[in-house]
Write a protein that holds these residues in place. Sequence first.
Motif, short mmCIF file in Angstrom:
data_model
loop_
_atom_site.label_atom_id
_atom_site.label_comp_id
_atom_site.label_asym_id
_atom_site.label_seq_id
_atom_site.Cartn_x
_atom_site.Cartn_y
_atom_site.Cartn_z
N ALA A 107 0.84 -1.20 0.00
CA ALA A 107 0.00 0.00 0.00
C ALA A 107 0.87 1.25 0.00
O ALA A 107 0.63 2.20 -0.78
CB ALA A 107 -0.93 -0.01 1.21
N GLU A 108 1.87 1.27 0.85
CA GLU A 108 2.76 2.44 0.93
C GLU A 108 3.51 2.65 -0.37
O GLU A 108 3.62 3.78 -0.87
CB GLU A 108 3.74 2.26 2.09
CG GLU A 108 4.58 3.49 2.40
CD GLU A 108 5.77 3.67 1.48
OE1 GLU A 108 6.20 4.83 1.24
OE2 GLU A 108 6.29 2.64 0.98
N ARG A 109 4.04 1.57 -0.94
CA ARG A 109 4.83 1.69 -2.17
C ARG A 109 3.95 2.14 -3.35
O ARG A 109 4.36 2.98 -4.16
CB ARG A 109 5.52 0.37 -2.50
CG ARG A 109 6.73 0.02 -1.66
CD ARG A 109 7.94 0.94 -1.94
NE ARG A 109 7.76 2.26 -1.35
CZ ARG A 109 8.23 3.38 -1.90
NH1 ARG A 109 8.88 3.33 -3.04
NH2 ARG A 109 8.06 4.54 -1.31
N LEU A 110 2.77 1.58 -3.45
CA LEU A 110 1.88 1.97 -4.55
C LEU A 110 1.41 3.41 -4.39
O LEU A 110 1.32 4.16 -5.37
CB LEU A 110 0.69 1.02 -4.61
CG LEU A 110 1.01 -0.40 -5.11
CD1 LEU A 110 -0.15 -1.34 -4.83
CD2 LEU A 110 1.35 -0.37 -6.60
N ALA A 111 1.14 3.82 -3.13
CA ALA A 111 0.66 5.18 -2.88
C ALA A 111 1.77 6.20 -3.02
O ALA A 111 1.63 7.20 -3.75
CB ALA A 111 0.03 5.26 -1.49
N ALA A 112 2.89 5.97 -2.33
CA ALA A 112 3.97 6.95 -2.30
C ALA A 112 4.93 6.78 -3.48
O ALA A 112 5.48 7.76 -3.98
CB ALA A 112 4.74 6.84 -0.98
N GLY A 113 5.14 5.54 -3.90
CA GLY A 113 6.11 5.29 -4.96
C GLY A 113 5.53 5.33 -6.36
O GLY A 113 6.24 5.65 -7.32
N SER A 114 4.24 5.00 -6.48
CA SER A 114 3.62 4.94 -7.82
C SER A 114 2.42 5.87 -7.96
O SER A 114 1.74 5.85 -9.00
CB SER A 114 3.19 3.50 -8.12
OG SER A 114 4.30 2.63 -8.09
N ASN A 115 2.13 6.65 -6.92
CA ASN A 115 1.02 7.61 -6.95
C ASN A 115 -0.32 6.96 -7.30
O ASN A 115 -1.11 7.49 -8.08
CB ASN A 115 1.31 8.76 -7.91
CG ASN A 115 0.40 9.95 -7.69
OD1 ASN A 115 -0.06 10.20 -6.56
ND2 ASN A 115 0.12 10.70 -8.75
N LYS A 116 -0.57 5.80 -6.71
CA LYS A 116 -1.83 5.09 -6.93
C LYS A 116 -2.77 5.31 -5.75
O LYS A 116 -2.32 5.44 -4.60
CB LYS A 116 -1.58 3.59 -7.12
CG LYS A 116 -0.65 3.24 -8.27
CD LYS A 116 -1.23 3.64 -9.62
CE LYS A 116 -0.32 3.21 -10.76
NZ LYS A 116 -0.86 3.63 -12.09
#
Length: 740
Positions: A384-393
């Motif tokens: 969740a963190e990577r997709l939100a912060a890393g991929s702007n999802k």
Amino acid sequence: MSRFARTRAVFIFEEWIPCDHPLPYLEFHRFPADKVTAIRPRMPHWWSEAEREAGLKRLLDELLALTQIKQPVLWFYTPMMFGFADHVEASAVIYDCMDELSAFRFAPPRLKELEAALIKRADAVFTGGYSIYEAKADRHDNIHPFPSSVDTNHFAQARGGKIATPGDQAGISGPRLGYYGVIDERIDLDLIAELAKALPQCSIVMVGPVVKVDPAHLPRAKNIHYLGQRSYGELPAYLAGWDVALMPFAINEATRFISPTKTPEYLAGGKPVVSTAIRDVERHYGDIDAVTIARNHAEFIAACRQALTARGADWLAEADALLATMSWDETYARMAALVEEAVANNNRSTTPPNLSAPRIRRADRSKPYDYLIVGAGFAGSVLAERLAAGSNKRVLVCDKRPHVAGNAYDHYDEHGVLVHRYGPHIFHTNSEDVFAYLSRFTRWRPYEHRVLADVGGKLLPMPINRTTLNGLYGLDLRDEAQAAAYLLSRAEPVADIRTSRDVVVSAVGTDLYETFFQGYTRKQWGLDPSELDKSVTARVPTRTSTDDRYFLDTYQAMPADGFTAMFEAMLDHSNITLELGVDFEELRAEGLAPKLIFTGPIDAYYGHRFGALPYRSLRFQHETLDQRRFQPVAVVNYPQEKVPYTRVTEYKYLTGQVHPKTSISYEFACAEGDPYYPIPRPENQALFKQYEALARAERDVTFVGRLGTYRYYNMDQVVGQALATHRKLVDVATAAETAQ
């Protein structure tokens, strides 16, 4: 202290010095190279103890006012200083307990009383070795052993013959057997006399002050030379001229807990060491050829004779490998982290935070999310963190439990003690990437996990090591070679190692297998080890050293504010929405996101189409006790089948929390309940492969985590898997965009 002085003002308040002046005063001695200032209080020599205490208190207050230091870190090497410093408002109080001072000759009568008060006030306690740590461990919640470190480069000057021999030693004929340090009641003077008599061709060089011992009682002989006290800077020059370095300590109450700094210093100087059987010396150095441990005078003399002869080619390289792990920089880093943690804890509100109430928003159904993630444990939260912060999802995370962190969830119980609701979670990893990633969301507190097994009332280290063997069988195995030979004599070769029983019996034999593994494994898994895959017991090594750490990973630490706080920080992003206390099945048909990440049981996702995958569950009985400590380590295993629980955990060891009460949990393995551990058997893997085939056919569903991939992962492995999964998702998305 010179390392602390790089970022702080450091004042060392020394013991008072008698003077003829009618009023007390302070002397300031600055050491520019170290950026440390020594404060030497001068007191009228005719003052009473009460007058001195009052005078020292005034002088300390004047020092703080003069330097404008508010709320200093107070660091005590001796409890005797606490009597006039206990009134100071400190940002943190550290007790650095280097020895059991009360056992020394002429110890002040008030020492024990003051030490008890200091330990009660201290935010952290450091000890100068493991023996003194074991003696004090039940007296404080946040206590840490720090065996001697060494300035290797300084003492390495003694190697190579390039340093000039001091004049008072130059005239002493060789071979030379040398000792430096205080000459007091800790030195075996009879041993020195016998050594001089037994080796008349050798000279015994004693460098150091004579304290609390009548010089008239020192052994005298033509080949014994007392050279008096020398400075730290001069020691390598004396060491360079010795053929053997001595540790001639008496075995008495004054040496029961010592961990001499001179051991690594001697080795750094390239000298073979002969020592009496000091526990911490044997514990840390007994396995290397450079150090010989003698249990009586005859053995000591024989060891000195042996040390004067040519040694094996690798003895010095072996010693250097050990010294490489003992730098002052490493010790400072660990201590500094604990000091900062203590300061931070004191600055924080004393009311335990409500860790069960993270920021929660109900799902916004007006527009779809990019991802729906099922499960707010390690796998789901990292993705969740990577997709939100890393991929702007935009990510929606749901969990049927009313909290984040999955099984790693911790919270304050009704007494204010931080506990792990679903059993102990101890973080360890060899992955720099995993540790660096999690470090974005938490401070860490150093923690090395230790486990004891209750065997017939004896508490013995687990995994099995040399201490375990000696304690269980009444042996005296002194080095790794002896321990390895002993285990080999008990091992029972197994031609085809397939099961957990095969792994253990082939390594240590039936008796140790039945003592430590058989009953525990039957309780834990509900199956005999002969029915389980070899991977289960292969996770627990057998050691021939005395290293009693459960894990040997590079990074071993616990989140300073707890696991739940770390997860809350990880999930605190505007692109992440949490729905807790909501079952996935309630959201499944809503089409909230085109892509799904599922961290729950893979068989449940497919409605147990091929049958249920077998899991083992756990039940916990939590108790809070009105006492500071319950057991000597965080976890005690109970391998006997007659004891219904598998282990008892005491959480304050893990958290470092300072609290007058302690909370424990009894752990019971069971067949029913939330799934914890996939049961590793061939038929279970075959069943999983059927579900895995379905999963591989899915285009928009990704399965991760212990339950989603039916693997017995550690926490760091789950984090690593989640990070790798994110990279794959990014690669797939990039490829799709390129194709368009």
